[in-house]
Every structure is written in C-alpha cells, then in structure tokens.
Motif scaffolding. Structure first.
Motif, PDB file in Angstrom:
ATOM      1  N   PRO A  34      31.992 -38.098   7.553  1.00  0.00           N
ATOM      2  CA  PRO A  34      30.977 -37.332   7.906  1.00  0.00           C
ATOM      3  C   PRO A  34      31.225 -36.378   8.927  1.00  0.00           C
ATOM      4  CG  PRO A  34      30.523 -39.673   8.701  1.00  0.00           C
ATOM      5  CD  PRO A  34      31.789 -39.364   7.651  1.00  0.00           C
ATOM      6  N   LEU A  35      32.081 -36.666   9.960  1.00  0.00           N
ATOM      7  CA  LEU A  35      32.423 -35.672  11.015  1.00  0.00           C
ATOM      8  C   LEU A  35      33.147 -34.568  10.404  1.00  0.00           C
ATOM      9  CD1 LEU A  35      33.181 -38.476  13.791  1.00  0.00           C
ATOM     10  CD2 LEU A  35      30.942 -37.139  13.357  1.00  0.00           C
ATOM     11  N   PHE A  36      34.028 -34.852   9.270  1.00  0.00           N
ATOM     12  CA  PHE A  36      34.646 -33.533   8.484  1.00  0.00           C
ATOM     13  C   PHE A  36      33.402 -32.512   8.266  1.00  0.00           C
ATOM     14  CE2 PHE A  36      38.211 -36.670   6.989  1.00  0.00           C
ATOM     15  CZ  PHE A  36      38.645 -36.545   8.420  1.00  0.00           C
ATOM     16  N   ILE A  37      32.585 -33.254   7.877  1.00  0.00           N
ATOM     17  CA  ILE A  37      31.332 -32.242   7.143  1.00  0.00           C
ATOM     18  C   ILE A  37      30.819 -31.295   8.409  1.00  0.00           C
ATOM     19  CG2 ILE A  37      29.054 -32.240   5.925  1.00  0.00           C
ATOM     20  CD1 ILE A  37      29.950 -34.711   4.500  1.00  0.00           C
ATOM     21  N   LEU A  38      30.551 -32.159   9.553  1.00  0.00           N
ATOM     22  CA  LEU A  38      29.943 -31.565  10.874  1.00  0.00           C
ATOM     23  C   LEU A  38      30.888 -30.421  11.214  1.00  0.00           C
ATOM     24  CD1 LEU A  38      28.008 -31.542  13.119  1.00  0.00           C
ATOM     25  CD2 LEU A  38      29.115 -33.345  14.217  1.00  0.00           C
ATOM     26  N   ALA A  39      32.357 -30.755  11.420  1.00  0.00           N
ATOM     27  CA  ALA A  39      33.014 -29.682  11.757  1.00  0.00           C
ATOM     28  C   ALA A  39      33.104 -28.442  10.791  1.00  0.00           C
ATOM     29  CB  ALA A  39      34.716 -30.394  11.854  1.00  0.00           C
TER      30      ALA A  39
END
Length: 294
Positions: free
Chosen positions: A78-83
């Motif tokens: 999910p942090l890949f999506i945020l980045a």
C-alpha cells in the motif's frame, strides 16, 4: 572523495548509482536483521520492525509462522501506491526494486552461527541498517516503509526524517517489552535511536544551506540557478571589492544540500573568478521550495 565529488558522480551515473545503492541497502538490511536483530531479539524500526512482530506472534501463538520477509513486502504494497501518487513514478520504481531485493536478501543471507550480547546486536544492527538507509535516501531512492511516509511528512512539515522515524517507532518499543521483557524494550529503543541518528548523519538533503556569491556577472548566474533549481535569489547591487575597488554584485540564496553541486558548477561556468561562501541554516521561515524527489 567529498560530497561535491559524490554528487557529481551520482548525477552523471544516476541509474547505475541507484540500482547499485538499492542492492547495497538490501544486503545491509539483511545483515542487520539476520546477524544482529533476530539473534539478539531486537526489533527494527518501521515496517521491518512490524514484520518482525508478526513473525514473533505467529511463531508463538499460531500453528504456522509467517516469515519476516513476506510480511515486510506485503506491508510495503500500500505504501508503493502512496509513493506513486504523492512522490513520483520513477522514485516508486526504484523503491519497489529496493524492497524486492531486500526481501530476497533477507531470505537467503543467513548466518551459520552467531551469538552476541543483545546491546551489541542493537548497536551494530542499527548502525548497519541506518547507514544503508541513509545512503539509499541520499541517492534518491527509498527503502520503502516509513521512508515513504517520512518523505511525505517532511515535504509537508519540514520535520527531519530521523526524528519522525523515532517518534513513530515508540510503539515498537512497547510491543518489544510485552513480547520479551523490558530490558529488550530498552535495547530496541537504543536500536531505533541509533538508526535514526545514523540516517540523519548520512541523509543530509533536508539540511539547508545559505549561499552568498560575489560576482561581476550576476545575470548569467541568476539565470543558471533559476533554470536548474528554481530558487529565489536576493540581489545586492553596487558593492565594491576592497582589493581592486571594482563594482560587484552579491547574490544570496537558500538551497538544499543536494543542490550544492548544481550551484557550484553554475557559478564556475558563468564566472570562474566569483567568490562563493556556504553556511548551514538552522531555521527557515516563509516559503521555500523543496527539491522534488524523482
């Protein structure tokens, strides 16, 4: 090799530097995890620490064990999506590569036998991981996890990444105390503190510098700086050099540490005889444009 030379090499070999740095970090985090943190029952900071907690809880209370590396990768998704949405696509691509390599290295870089004092595990694990993380961030890539949140928070608030890391990870200290004992919580706190300080000592892009330039060719320098860095510049006209009594112009601007290579090469190109001084800045009030992460 000084910071100027490192920045020049990094700019000229961006892709190779970032790929190499991602691989270097993946090895360093695997060494920190498997050689120091696991043997010493010490928890890391951030996503790695939470992945260790999942590993501990499942091995103790469930009939199956979830490997640390599997949880580490899953929590980063999910942090890949945020980045991707908040930081940049190229940045995210390097981050995915770094996290994937770290997952592989965590699985396959294993010690045959190691037994260290837990306080040494905390110190050396934090030093190795903090150094790797700082180098990765300095090279323009993220190691995933709280690195991404830290960069987003820093862009919004100006808070140092290491301080943000320490604040967020206090919860891991408490969990370490409940799962093991409070002496291990102390070692985990020491590990998180050293990790954060090591990151801040290496990753200096958030450090601001004031640059003063005394030149006879201000127009060319101003154009070069604003074209490359889009920095505001204060101009002092009609100043006089005491030695030659020639008319000069003083330019003052605030930059990120990472901008130093660009501004130095610009000044040297436009006026090889210009005088430039650089000093560290403690606080900035007002508008300041952060360097974009790519």
């Amino acid at each position: 090799m000084n910071d100027f030379d490192l920045n020049r090499f990094s700019r000229n070999n961006s892709f190779l530097v970032r790929i190499g740095t991602a691989i270097l970090y993946s090895v360093m985090v695997a060494v920190a995890l498997n050689f120091f943190w696991h043997p010493g029952h010490i928890y890391s900071s951030g996503i790695t620490g939470f992945a260790q907690i999942v590993n501990t809880v499942t091995s103790r209370y469930l009939p199956f064990t979830i490997p640390t590396e599997a949880t580490y990768f899953a929590l980063n998704v999910p942090l890949f999506i945020l980045a991707w949405n908040k930081i940049g696509h190229e940045f995210t691509g390097y981050t995915v590569f770094a996290v994937a390599m770290s997952t592989i290295m965590m699985r396959y870089i294993q010690p045959t036998h190691i037994s260290l004092d837990p306080i040494l595990c905390a110190i050396f694990g934090a030093a190795v991981n903090g150094l790797g993380t700082g180098i990765a961030l300095k090279s323009g890539i993220s190691t995933g996890g709280l690195d991404i949140l830290g960069i987003v928070v820093r862009k919004k608030t100006g808070m140092n990444y290491g301080k943000f890391n320490i604040l967020v990870n206090l919860v891991i200290v408490l969990i370490a105390g409940f799962l093991f004992d409070w002496s291990r919580a102390l070692y985990t706190a020491l590990n998180i503190f050293i990790n954060g300080r090591m990151i801040d000592s290496v990753y200096t892009q958030h450090h601001k510098l004031q640059v003063m330039i005394v030149t006879e060719h201000p127009e060319a320098i101003i154009e070069g700086i604003q074209e490359k860095m889009h920095r505001g510049i204060t101009i002092f006209h009609d100043v006089e050099g005491a030695y030659g009594h020639t008319e000069k112009t003083v330019l003052i601007t605030i930059i990120d540490t990472y901008d130093l290579y660009d501004i130095r090469t610009t000044v040297q190109k436009c006026d090889p005889f210009a005088f430039m001084s650089v000093t560290e800045v403690q606080k900035i009030y007002g508008r300041f444009r952060e360097q974009e992460v790519v």
